[in-house]
Motif scaffolding. Sequence first.
Motif, PDB file in Angstrom:
ATOM      1  N   THR A 257      51.640  -4.553  10.688  1.00  0.00           N
ATOM      2  CA  THR A 257      52.573  -5.242  11.584  1.00  0.00           C
ATOM      3  C   THR A 257      52.299  -4.871  13.035  1.00  0.00           C
ATOM      4  N   ALA A 258      52.115  -3.595  13.290  1.00  0.00           N
ATOM      5  CA  ALA A 258      51.852  -3.140  14.653  1.00  0.00           C
ATOM      6  C   ALA A 258      50.590  -3.795  15.208  1.00  0.00           C
ATOM      7  N   SER A 259      49.554  -3.889  14.382  1.00  0.00           N
ATOM      8  CA  SER A 259      48.288  -4.450  14.864  1.00  0.00           C
ATOM      9  C   SER A 259      48.436  -5.902  15.270  1.00  0.00           C
ATOM     10  N   GLU A 260      49.245  -6.669  14.529  1.00  0.00           N
ATOM     11  CA  GLU A 260      49.398  -8.091  14.850  1.00  0.00           C
ATOM     12  C   GLU A 260      50.111  -8.286  16.187  1.00  0.00           C
ATOM     13  N   ILE A 261      51.105  -7.466  16.463  1.00  0.00           N
ATOM     14  CA  ILE A 261      51.795  -7.566  17.752  1.00  0.00           C
ATOM     15  C   ILE A 261      50.825  -7.218  18.875  1.00  0.00           C
ATOM     16  N   GLY A 262      50.009  -6.187  18.683  1.00  0.00           N
ATOM     17  CA  GLY A 262      49.019  -5.832  19.689  1.00  0.00           C
ATOM     18  C   GLY A 262      48.025  -6.947  19.932  1.00  0.00           C
ATOM     19  N   SER A 263      47.603  -7.615  18.863  1.00  0.00           N
ATOM     20  CA  SER A 263      46.621  -8.689  19.015  1.00  0.00           C
ATOM     21  C   SER A 263      47.198  -9.875  19.768  1.00  0.00           C
ATOM     22  N   ILE A 264      48.495 -10.136  19.590  1.00  0.00           N
ATOM     23  CA  ILE A 264      49.149 -11.230  20.322  1.00  0.00           C
ATOM     24  C   ILE A 264      49.141 -10.937  21.818  1.00  0.00           C
ATOM     25  N   PHE A 265      49.390  -9.686  22.195  1.00  0.00           N
ATOM     26  CA  PHE A 265      49.335  -9.320  23.613  1.00  0.00           C
ATOM     27  C   PHE A 265      47.910  -9.404  24.142  1.00  0.00           C
TER      28      PHE A 265
ATOM     29  N   ILE B 280      51.075   1.339  27.583  1.00  0.00           N
ATOM     30  CA  ILE B 280      52.310   1.888  27.012  1.00  0.00           C
ATOM     31  C   ILE B 280      53.259   0.775  26.601  1.00  0.00           C
ATOM     32  N   GLY B 281      53.365  -0.268  27.420  1.00  0.00           N
ATOM     33  CA  GLY B 281      54.257  -1.376  27.079  1.00  0.00           C
ATOM     34  C   GLY B 281      53.869  -2.040  25.780  1.00  0.00           C
ATOM     35  N   VAL B 282      52.586  -2.326  25.614  1.00  0.00           N
ATOM     36  CA  VAL B 282      52.115  -2.974  24.386  1.00  0.00           C
ATOM     37  C   VAL B 282      52.275  -2.044  23.192  1.00  0.00           C
ATOM     38  N   SER B 283      51.938  -0.774  23.360  1.00  0.00           N
ATOM     39  CA  SER B 283      52.067   0.159  22.233  1.00  0.00           C
ATOM     40  C   SER B 283      53.522   0.310  21.808  1.00  0.00           C
ATOM     41  N   SER B 284      54.433   0.307  22.770  1.00  0.00           N
ATOM     42  CA  SER B 284      55.857   0.406  22.440  1.00  0.00           C
ATOM     43  C   SER B 284      56.322  -0.833  21.675  1.00  0.00           C
ATOM     44  N   ALA B 285      55.837  -2.000  22.084  1.00  0.00           N
ATOM     45  CA  ALA B 285      56.182  -3.234  21.372  1.00  0.00           C
ATOM     46  C   ALA B 285      55.623  -3.221  19.951  1.00  0.00           C
ATOM     47  N   MET B 286      54.401  -2.746  19.800  1.00  0.00           N
ATOM     48  CA  MET B 286      53.785  -2.647  18.476  1.00  0.00           C
ATOM     49  C   MET B 286      54.603  -1.745  17.561  1.00  0.00           C
ATOM     50  N   ALA B 287      54.967  -0.579  18.081  1.00  0.00           N
ATOM     51  CA  ALA B 287      55.713   0.389  17.276  1.00  0.00           C
ATOM     52  C   ALA B 287      57.099  -0.118  16.931  1.00  0.00           C
ATOM     53  N   ALA B 288      57.764  -0.752  17.893  1.00  0.00           N
ATOM     54  CA  ALA B 288      59.116  -1.269  17.665  1.00  0.00           C
ATOM     55  C   ALA B 288      59.118  -2.319  16.562  1.00  0.00           C
ATOM     56  N   ALA B 289      58.145  -3.207  16.612  1.00  0.00           N
ATOM     57  CA  ALA B 289      58.053  -4.260  15.599  1.00  0.00           C
ATOM     58  C   ALA B 289      57.805  -3.674  14.216  1.00  0.00           C
ATOM     59  N   ALA B 290      56.858  -2.753  14.135  1.00  0.00           N
ATOM     60  CA  ALA B 290      56.510  -2.161  12.840  1.00  0.00           C
ATOM     61  C   ALA B 290      57.681  -1.411  12.235  1.00  0.00           C
TER      62      ALA B 290
ATOM     63  N   THR C 202      55.765   9.605  25.331  1.00  0.00           N
ATOM     64  CA  THR C 202      57.056   9.994  24.743  1.00  0.00           C
ATOM     65  C   THR C 202      58.108   8.951  25.059  1.00  0.00           C
ATOM     66  N   MET C 203      58.096   8.441  26.303  1.00  0.00           N
ATOM     67  CA  MET C 203      59.064   7.426  26.700  1.00  0.00           C
ATOM     68  C   MET C 203      58.844   6.122  25.926  1.00  0.00           C
ATOM     69  N   GLY C 204      57.574   5.750  25.747  1.00  0.00           N
ATOM     70  CA  GLY C 204      57.281   4.532  24.997  1.00  0.00           C
ATOM     71  C   GLY C 204      57.740   4.620  23.560  1.00  0.00           C
ATOM     72  N   ALA C 205      57.612   5.800  22.959  1.00  0.00           N
ATOM     73  CA  ALA C 205      58.043   5.986  21.571  1.00  0.00           C
ATOM     74  C   ALA C 205      59.561   5.895  21.450  1.00  0.00           C
ATOM     75  N   ILE C 206      60.257   6.572  22.359  1.00  0.00           N
ATOM     76  CA  ILE C 206      61.720   6.529  22.325  1.00  0.00           C
ATOM     77  C   ILE C 206      62.219   5.111  22.566  1.00  0.00           C
ATOM     78  N   LYS C 207      61.611   4.405  23.522  1.00  0.00           N
ATOM     79  CA  LYS C 207      62.013   3.017  23.784  1.00  0.00           C
ATOM     80  C   LYS C 207      61.770   2.133  22.560  1.00  0.00           C
ATOM     81  N   ALA C 208      60.686   2.398  21.849  1.00  0.00           N
ATOM     82  CA  ALA C 208      60.388   1.606  20.653  1.00  0.00           C
ATOM     83  C   ALA C 208      61.470   1.776  19.596  1.00  0.00           C
ATOM     84  N   ILE C 209      61.899   3.010  19.385  1.00  0.00           N
ATOM     85  CA  ILE C 209      62.954   3.268  18.396  1.00  0.00           C
ATOM     86  C   ILE C 209      64.264   2.627  18.837  1.00  0.00           C
ATOM     87  N   THR C 210      64.579   2.728  20.117  1.00  0.00           N
ATOM     88  CA  THR C 210      65.795   2.112  20.649  1.00  0.00           C
ATOM     89  C   THR C 210      65.733   0.595  20.511  1.00  0.00           C
TER      90      THR C 210
END
Length: 475
Positions: free
Chosen positions: A334-342, A359-369, A413-421
């Motif tokens: 799931t994470a990889s597909e969001i990254g590929s869209i970006f 960081i923005g893309v990685s946070s989006a990938m993690a949040a989706a997954a 660290t901020m990107g990870a926390i934002k992804a969970i939020t």
Amino acid sequence: MQREQISVFDMFKVGIGPSSSHTLGPWRAAQKFVQLLESKSTLSLVDGIKILLYGSLAKTGKGHGTDIAVLLGLCGFDPVTFPVDKIEEEINQIGSEHTLVLGGKRQISFNVETDLLFLYNESLPFHPNAVTFQALLSDGKAISQTYYSIGGGFVVTEGGEGNAKPEVDLPFPIDTAANLLHWCIKTGLKISDVVMENELAWRSEKETRDGVLAIFNAMAECMYRGCHTGGYLPGGLNVARRAAELNKRLIGNKTYGNYKEWVSAIRKTGNSFHSILDWVSCFALAVNEENASFGRVVTAPTNGAAGVVPAVLQYYIVFCDGFNDDNIIKFLLTASEIGSIFKKGATISAAMGGCQAEIGVSSAMAAAALTERLGGSQRQVLMAAEIAMEHHLGMTCDPIGGLVQVPCIERNTMGAIKAITASQLALQSNPDKAKVSLDAVVKTMWQTAQDMNVKYKETSDGGLAVNIPLSLPEC
């Protein structure tokens, strides 16, 4: 924008830090040039090599190890397998002996000072991350090729060729989030299942599963090493590694022999809000401290943002009982597909788009997954990715001293926390009432990237990089 077929193994690639665009990409470019010489049957005729680094590769190349990467690549070493503890020895040998064994076969004279040039004031129009290799042949002729490292370890020539793999008939062709949602609605499949079906066009399910688990193992090993390695980061900033000390404070002075034992011990430390925050930060710090130390990491989707996806996956494994192969594989698919869209609709290169592209893309990938694994609908998954990126829009790339350390490591660290939020917000929301789509955010990110001043795009010409006075060594 260029459209392409992107696999999970394009988004997640094992390599050596500290940068996918400035280290892994140039390394791969050097390998490609050696392959070009071999294909022309001219490797045995090479008497000398010139390397020209342009734009962002020149301005932050020394801090990112670009010079090291191209030399090791020309020598025929591979970033997936080359022992990281041998890097300094190999580079010192090239420098002291003034020789380079091209492709591991052809020994030539090579002077690092005169044959590897940082062209700080020159940039090529196709992309800021450009490197030209010139081979001088014994018959008086020369072969030259320019490569562009466009982010995430992807390398192309000006015609857009590179990273080529056989084109296949994908059952679910996807360029945008709308395409992805269309296929999910039509088939009833989860996003991870759609991605798996596409991967089957390239290889068997077993090969894909084994490959994704190998990616996870590389992430887990990197995180474990980072949480058990102290000291200071190389490069001259004198930045102390924090993950190991934080790990020790959270888990005690006991040592655990492997990753699985360590995970079990973490679970026993409790799941209070403060504890989880500390652990997620520790996970992300560990990965990117390893990255900054020329350690072996996984692009996710880049090296500079390599800590976000593993940290959120580790959060899911430890605190959400997600530790089984199926969960891990589906998380990463799931994470990889969001990254590929970006990547298709914008960029994952900080030299093109600033840190929002990493960081923005990685946070989006993690949040989706995370959202899919926690039971979210397909629309909620896309909503989580949108929320995560929306709050990274405009983030600049301004590494101090050209090193992937400050502010890069903490940003993970901020990107990870934002992804969970973002995931929690999406799970508690009705996506049908969302005002912003993921595709709108992708479009906005690309427009923002185009409008952003070049000094905020991984050049170290603006932001923190010019407001923190430092005296760094030249190499």
